[in-house]
Design a protein around this motif. Structure first.
Motif, PDB file in Angstrom:
ATOM      1  N   LEU A 188      -1.804   0.057  -9.386  1.00 20.00           N
ATOM      2  CA  LEU A 188      -2.156   1.000  -8.330  1.00 20.00           C
ATOM      3  C   LEU A 188      -3.531   0.788  -7.737  1.00 20.00           C
ATOM      4  O   LEU A 188      -3.708   0.762  -6.529  1.00 20.00           O
ATOM      5  CB  LEU A 188      -2.067   2.428  -8.874  1.00 20.00           C
ATOM      6  CG  LEU A 188      -0.657   2.942  -9.050  1.00 20.00           C
ATOM      7  CD1 LEU A 188      -0.685   4.423  -9.342  1.00 20.00           C
ATOM      8  CD2 LEU A 188       0.118   2.683  -7.786  1.00 20.00           C
ATOM      9  N   VAL A 197       0.823   4.278  -2.581  1.00 22.39           N
ATOM     10  CA  VAL A 197       0.589   5.677  -2.211  1.00 22.39           C
ATOM     11  C   VAL A 197       1.675   6.563  -2.822  1.00 22.39           C
ATOM     12  O   VAL A 197       1.389   7.618  -3.397  1.00 22.39           O
ATOM     13  CB  VAL A 197       0.547   5.832  -0.668  1.00 22.39           C
ATOM     14  CG1 VAL A 197       0.590   7.300  -0.282  1.00 22.39           C
ATOM     15  CG2 VAL A 197      -0.692   5.154  -0.111  1.00 22.39           C
ATOM     16  N   LEU A 198       2.910   6.092  -2.719  1.00 26.61           N
ATOM     17  CA  LEU A 198       4.007   6.862  -3.308  1.00 26.61           C
ATOM     18  C   LEU A 198       3.806   7.018  -4.814  1.00 26.61           C
ATOM     19  O   LEU A 198       3.999   8.099  -5.366  1.00 26.61           O
ATOM     20  CB  LEU A 198       5.358   6.186  -3.027  1.00 26.61           C
ATOM     21  CG  LEU A 198       5.843   6.288  -1.582  1.00 26.61           C
ATOM     22  CD1 LEU A 198       7.079   5.428  -1.358  1.00 26.61           C
ATOM     23  CD2 LEU A 198       6.158   7.742  -1.225  1.00 26.61           C
ATOM     24  N   ARG A 199       3.400   5.917  -5.433  1.00 31.19           N
ATOM     25  CA  ARG A 199       3.128   5.991  -6.876  1.00 31.19           C
ATOM     26  C   ARG A 199       2.032   7.000  -7.158  1.00 31.19           C
ATOM     27  O   ARG A 199       2.133   7.819  -8.076  1.00 31.19           O
ATOM     28  CB  ARG A 199       2.717   4.611  -7.405  1.00 31.19           C
ATOM     29  CG  ARG A 199       3.809   3.554  -7.452  1.00 31.19           C
ATOM     30  CD  ARG A 199       4.799   3.828  -8.561  1.00 31.19           C
ATOM     31  NE  ARG A 199       4.125   4.185  -9.803  1.00 31.19           N
ATOM     32  CZ  ARG A 199       3.555   3.315 -10.629  1.00 31.19           C
ATOM     33  NH1 ARG A 199       3.615   2.029 -10.374  1.00 31.19           N
ATOM     34  NH2 ARG A 199       2.950   3.722 -11.719  1.00 31.19           N
ATOM     35  N   ALA A 200       0.965   6.941  -6.345  1.00 33.37           N
ATOM     36  CA  ALA A 200      -0.169   7.837  -6.573  1.00 33.37           C
ATOM     37  C   ALA A 200       0.259   9.301  -6.485  1.00 33.37           C
ATOM     38  O   ALA A 200      -0.168  10.126  -7.282  1.00 33.37           O
ATOM     39  CB  ALA A 200      -1.281   7.547  -5.566  1.00 33.37           C
ATOM     40  N   ILE A 201       1.124   9.625  -5.524  1.00 25.14           N
ATOM     41  CA  ILE A 201       1.508  11.031  -5.400  1.00 25.14           C
ATOM     42  C   ILE A 201       2.631  11.421  -6.353  1.00 25.14           C
ATOM     43  O   ILE A 201       3.193  12.498  -6.248  1.00 25.14           O
ATOM     44  CB  ILE A 201       1.873  11.412  -3.946  1.00 25.14           C
ATOM     45  CG1 ILE A 201       3.163  10.721  -3.487  1.00 25.14           C
ATOM     46  CG2 ILE A 201       0.729  11.087  -2.992  1.00 25.14           C
ATOM     47  CD1 ILE A 201       3.584  11.165  -2.098  1.00 25.14           C
ATOM     48  N   GLY A 202       2.956  10.532  -7.278  1.00 26.28           N
ATOM     49  CA  GLY A 202       3.829  10.955  -8.370  1.00 26.28           C
ATOM     50  C   GLY A 202       5.152  10.223  -8.501  1.00 26.28           C
ATOM     51  O   GLY A 202       5.916  10.496  -9.419  1.00 26.28           O
ATOM     52  N   PHE A 203       5.458   9.296  -7.585  1.00 23.96           N
ATOM     53  CA  PHE A 203       6.682   8.509  -7.747  1.00 23.96           C
ATOM     54  C   PHE A 203       6.491   7.573  -8.934  1.00 23.96           C
ATOM     55  O   PHE A 203       5.437   6.959  -9.080  1.00 23.96           O
ATOM     56  CB  PHE A 203       6.983   7.695  -6.480  1.00 23.96           C
ATOM     57  CG  PHE A 203       7.565   8.515  -5.361  1.00 23.96           C
ATOM     58  CD1 PHE A 203       6.829   9.538  -4.776  1.00 23.96           C
ATOM     59  CD2 PHE A 203       8.837   8.264  -4.882  1.00 23.96           C
ATOM     60  CE1 PHE A 203       7.361  10.306  -3.748  1.00 23.96           C
ATOM     61  CE2 PHE A 203       9.375   9.022  -3.854  1.00 23.96           C
ATOM     62  CZ  PHE A 203       8.640  10.048  -3.284  1.00 23.96           C
ATOM     63  N   SER A 204       7.528   7.462  -9.767  1.00 24.90           N
ATOM     64  CA  SER A 204       7.412   6.602 -10.940  1.00 24.90           C
ATOM     65  C   SER A 204       7.791   5.180 -10.548  1.00 24.90           C
ATOM     66  O   SER A 204       8.369   4.954  -9.480  1.00 24.90           O
ATOM     67  CB  SER A 204       8.354   7.107 -12.030  1.00 24.90           C
ATOM     68  OG  SER A 204       9.684   6.936 -11.596  1.00 24.90           O
ATOM     69  N   PRO A 205       7.471   4.194 -11.404  1.00 23.62           N
ATOM     70  CA  PRO A 205       7.903   2.817 -11.116  1.00 23.62           C
ATOM     71  C   PRO A 205       9.411   2.754 -10.853  1.00 23.62           C
ATOM     72  O   PRO A 205       9.863   2.012  -9.990  1.00 23.62           O
ATOM     73  CB  PRO A 205       7.540   2.070 -12.404  1.00 23.62           C
ATOM     74  CG  PRO A 205       6.418   2.840 -12.982  1.00 23.62           C
ATOM     75  CD  PRO A 205       6.668   4.275 -12.629  1.00 23.62           C
ATOM     76  N   LEU A 238      -4.050  -0.036  -3.843  1.00 17.39           N
ATOM     77  CA  LEU A 238      -4.713   0.926  -2.966  1.00 17.39           C
ATOM     78  C   LEU A 238      -5.979   0.342  -2.368  1.00 17.39           C
ATOM     79  O   LEU A 238      -6.401   0.689  -1.286  1.00 17.39           O
ATOM     80  CB  LEU A 238      -5.045   2.211  -3.738  1.00 17.39           C
ATOM     81  CG  LEU A 238      -3.845   3.094  -4.044  1.00 17.39           C
ATOM     82  CD1 LEU A 238      -4.235   4.225  -4.978  1.00 17.39           C
ATOM     83  CD2 LEU A 238      -3.262   3.654  -2.750  1.00 17.39           C
ATOM     84  N   THR A 248       0.830  -1.205   0.000  1.00 16.25           N
ATOM     85  CA  THR A 248       0.000   0.000   0.000  1.00 16.25           C
ATOM     86  C   THR A 248       0.865   1.256   0.000  1.00 16.25           C
ATOM     87  O   THR A 248       0.583   2.224  -0.699  1.00 16.25           O
ATOM     88  CB  THR A 248      -0.904   0.020   1.238  1.00 16.25           C
ATOM     89  OG1 THR A 248      -1.522  -1.244   1.361  1.00 16.25           O
ATOM     90  CG2 THR A 248      -1.958   1.100   1.105  1.00 16.25           C
ATOM     91  N   GLU A 249       1.933   1.194   0.798  1.00 21.76           N
ATOM     92  CA  GLU A 249       2.828   2.342   0.894  1.00 21.76           C
ATOM     93  C   GLU A 249       3.413   2.701  -0.477  1.00 21.76           C
ATOM     94  O   GLU A 249       3.460   3.867  -0.858  1.00 21.76           O
ATOM     95  CB  GLU A 249       3.952   1.997   1.857  1.00 21.76           C
ATOM     96  CG  GLU A 249       4.380   3.146   2.713  1.00 21.76           C
ATOM     97  CD  GLU A 249       5.183   2.664   3.901  1.00 21.76           C
ATOM     98  OE1 GLU A 249       6.406   2.665   3.784  1.00 21.76           O
ATOM     99  OE2 GLU A 249       4.574   2.266   4.922  1.00 21.76           O
ATOM    100  N   HIS A 273      11.323   5.060  -9.519  1.00 18.17           N
ATOM    101  CA  HIS A 273      11.590   5.524  -8.154  1.00 18.17           C
ATOM    102  C   HIS A 273      11.375   4.409  -7.134  1.00 18.17           C
ATOM    103  O   HIS A 273      12.161   4.230  -6.210  1.00 18.17           O
ATOM    104  CB  HIS A 273      10.651   6.687  -7.800  1.00 18.17           C
ATOM    105  CG  HIS A 273      11.018   7.976  -8.434  1.00 18.17           C
ATOM    106  ND1 HIS A 273      10.139   8.688  -9.223  1.00 18.17           N
ATOM    107  CD2 HIS A 273      12.165   8.695  -8.403  1.00 18.17           C
ATOM    108  CE1 HIS A 273      10.730   9.784  -9.657  1.00 18.17           C
ATOM    109  NE2 HIS A 273      11.963   9.811  -9.177  1.00 18.17           N
TER     110      HIS A 273
END
Ligand SMILES: Nc1ncnc2c1ncn2[C@@H]1O[C@H](COP(=O)(O)OP(=O)(O)OP(=O)(O)O)[C@@H](O)[C@H]1O
Ligand SMILES: [Mg+2]
Lengths: 386, 240
Positions: A378, A288-296, A382, A284-285, A298
């Motif tokens: 995602l 969440v990071l992906r959702a707020i803009g971290f790319s695969p 989520l 989930t974490e 990252h």
């Protein structure tokens, strides 16, 4: 906070597990480095052996002696310049635990064949002048507090009886291959004292060959001479003799090498297990990071970075803990194996290898979890909590 | 079907279908959605459980792709973007607020809010300034060094809101942001969303089950079995 800080903090999300994993890695590294150190100490011990010295022993086994008459015959073999001999005495000083090597030698020839064994001229003279005199290595003298003039009582086993020697000198060694934990006394005294049937026996012959003389040729010349006699011989270079002396040890060495490699595999498995657990529970974490803009990319970097951090911590711990262990256990081994081991301290090569494996292993171990975390769908990830 | 909203639409959905595939079975979740959401509006999305609210919100926010149709947000047809581009697009245009706050437990309030800025390659001082501003907006300037477990649910959600606004996104999506909160904390969160909309001109799309929460929005849309069923405008808001 920087990206690196985020990785470090994430790696220690579950502090106990991260630390236990690092300790696991450290133990693997310590084992690996320790085993490597022993292997290289062994090899260094053999490397230190002199190339121009050879040992002639009874073909059947080192425990069987050679007749005194061989001495002159060996001396006459072309290429042989010096001959000496030594008998393993066995014996016990006070207590079974006080193990050290005791040899009955022909002092004048022995000292000339082993120039690395040094005595002051006075001590040398004193030893030569005392039939029951002995010399002891500096480390041995230090261990038992012996001084010149002290009486040493040895209970004989191979050569039964109560033996008394007077310390006439404390020798030092100029070479790592020649250790300072041995006691030498006169073969003549031994020979005069033993029963009739055991007189005139030599444990091993020690020979020096001339410069450039091929040792193999000398060896076969000597061994051929005693073929089909009561005591056939085996002649080897000092180095080969050392290697063969504990030939089973070389099998042990191979085992040690294999174990040390296996240990590294275990290290990677420990890390892989932790990384798999750590990433699974943080799905989930990552989402969440992906959702707020971290790319695969990252996320992959983060997971791999975590493996690297734990691996590096374990490596650092391991490298820090190895020298004390080598010091304590290794010195103990060196003390009992004498000149066969030459402990050199941590070599850079194995340390670099271990650190590389720990760090590389950490990254490798996190490769699959990282790949999974990077490919995360995602909405599904989520939804796990939602 | 499409609703004419005030101002130019910043979110535009045309003929959006979403079908989930589970094993061999196809589950249609959204079927032919046409939707325009005006810039700077505050909209609530309601409907029974399983009606597709979260799915719709995810499509708008670019964390899911439609099976058919187009989703145009802030001028970009987002279904055409690659995963990597979509991620940077989200970082730039969307702020997320989740029902479970979803803060990282190993990070302080400050660091949680800073998280989206790590992608922006801003100087440290500038990041600090923005994080502090965002935390001030949500009224948590005095809680920067607290970890999520040291905060109440309401405070956690306010940190999450600060995290959502710190990059100054164009739209904010919130999936049941008050769902886990008591009435009072829920009110605080809604007041904050209202503030973001009124004072900062954010476009807000909020999914909620709570009619009282929905009352805070200008427009309430009802979703039923994957289709938009009704749109309710709150008179006072329209006059604005
Ligand atoms: N990843 C998925 N795979 C399969 N089915 C899904 C998936 N996501 C959603 N669904 C299905 O789509 C339908 C709509 O789900 P969605 O989460 O959008 O509803 P919702 O309106 O948000 O419900 P709730 O109010 O309970 O949150 C449900 O029947 C759900 O089971
Ligand atoms: Mg939902």
């Amino acid at each position: 906070m920087e990206f690196v800080a985020l990785i470090v903090k994430s790696a220690f999300r579950n502090r106990l597990r991260a630390l236990l994993t690092a300790v696991g890695v450290a133990i693997a590294i310590v084992s690996f480095l320790f085993l490597r150190t022993i292997v290289s100490a062994w090899n260094a011990g053999a490397e230190n052996a002199a190339a121009d010295r050879m040992v002639v022993r009874n073909r059947i086994s080192i425990i069987f002696p050679l007749p005194l008459s061989y001495l002159d015959k060996v001396k006459r073999v072309p290429g042989v310049t010096d001959v000496s001999w030594a008998n393993w005495f066995g014996g016990m000083y006070k207590d079974q635990r006080n193990f050290f090597a005791k040899f009955a030698v022909d002092a004048p020839t022995y000292l000339s064949i082993y120039p690395e064994m040094t005595l002051s001229p006075e001590e040398k003279q004193a030893w030569m002048g005392d039939r029951m005199g002995a010399v002891v290595g500096a480390k041995l003298a230090e261990k038992y507090g012996w001084k010149v003039g002290d009486q040493i009582a040895i209970a004989g086993d191979i050569y039964p009886g109560d033996w008394k020697f007077t310390v006439r000198g404390v020798y030092h060694s100029t070479s790592k291959a020649f250790d300072e934990r041995t006691m030498y006394f006169h073969w003549k005294y031994l020979n005069e004292t033993v029963t009739e049937g055991r007189k005139d026996q030599l444990g091993v012959l020690l020979i020096r060959i001339g410069p450039g003389v091929p040792s193999a040729q000398v060896a076969s010349a000597i061994d051929k001479q005693f073929e089909n006699s009561v005591a056939e011989t085996r002649t080897e270079t000092e180095k080969a003799f050392q290697m063969a002396f504990l030939s089973m040890v070389s099998a042990v060495l191979v085992a040690i090498q294999i174990v040390s490699i296996v240990v590294l595999f275990i290290l990677v498995l420990i890390l892989a297990n932790t990384m798999a657990m750590a990433t699974r529970e943080r799905t989930t974490e990552y989402a969440v990071l992906r959702a707020i803009g971290f790319s695969p990319r990252h996320v992959v970097m983060m997971v791999v970075g975590e493996g690297l951090v734990i691996g590096a911590l374990g490596a650092a711990l391991g490298v820090a803990l190895t020298p004390p262990l080598v010091e304590v256990v290794g010195r103990g081994l060196e003390a009992s194996l004498g000149n066969f081991l030459d402990l050199q301290g941590l070599a850079l090569g194995p340390v670099a290898a271990a650190v590389a494996v720990a760090i590389g292993g950490g990254m490798l171990a996190s490769a699959v979890p990282a790949w999974r975390a990077g490919r995360l769908r995602l909405v599904d990830a989520l939804r796990k909590v939602d | 079907m499409s609703d004419a909203a005030d101002g130019k639409p910043i979110i535009q959905l045309r003929g959006v279908r979403k079908v989930y595939r589970r094993d061999q079975q196809e589950i249609p979740v959204l079927d032919g959605i046409d939707l325009d959401i005006a810039e700077r509006s505050f909209e609530a999305l309601m409907g029974p459980s399983g009606s597709g609210k979260t799915t719709l919100l995810n499509l708008i926010a670019g964390i899911d792709r439609p099976t058919a149709g187009s989703v145009k947000v802030a001028g970009t047809e987002i279904q055409t973007l690659s995963e990597g581009d979509l991620a940077s697009w989200r970082a730039r245009y969307v702020g997320f607020i989740f029902q479970q706050y979803n803060l990282l437990p190993v990070l302080t309030a400050f660091q949680n809010v800073e998280l989206p800025l790590l992608l922006a390659k801003l100087p440290r001082a500038e990041r600090r300034r923005r994080v502090e501003t965002a935390l001030r907006v949500v009224g948590l300037a005095d809680r920067t060094e607290h970890y999520p477990r040291q905060l109440s649910g309401g405070q956690e959600q306010r940190v999450a809101i600060a995290r959502a606004i710190v990059t100054d996104p164009t739209i904010i999506v919130a999936d049941e942001p008050t769902g886990d909160l008591d009435r009072k904390s829920g009110e605080e969160v809604l007041t904050l969303l209202d503030l973001l909309h009124r004072e900062f001109g954010k476009t807000i799309v909020m999914v909620t089950h709570d009619p009282q929460a929905a009352e805070r929005a200008e427009i309430i849309r009802k979703l039923d079995k994957g289709a938009l069923a009704a749109t309710e405008r709150r008179a006072g808001e329209i006059e604005r």
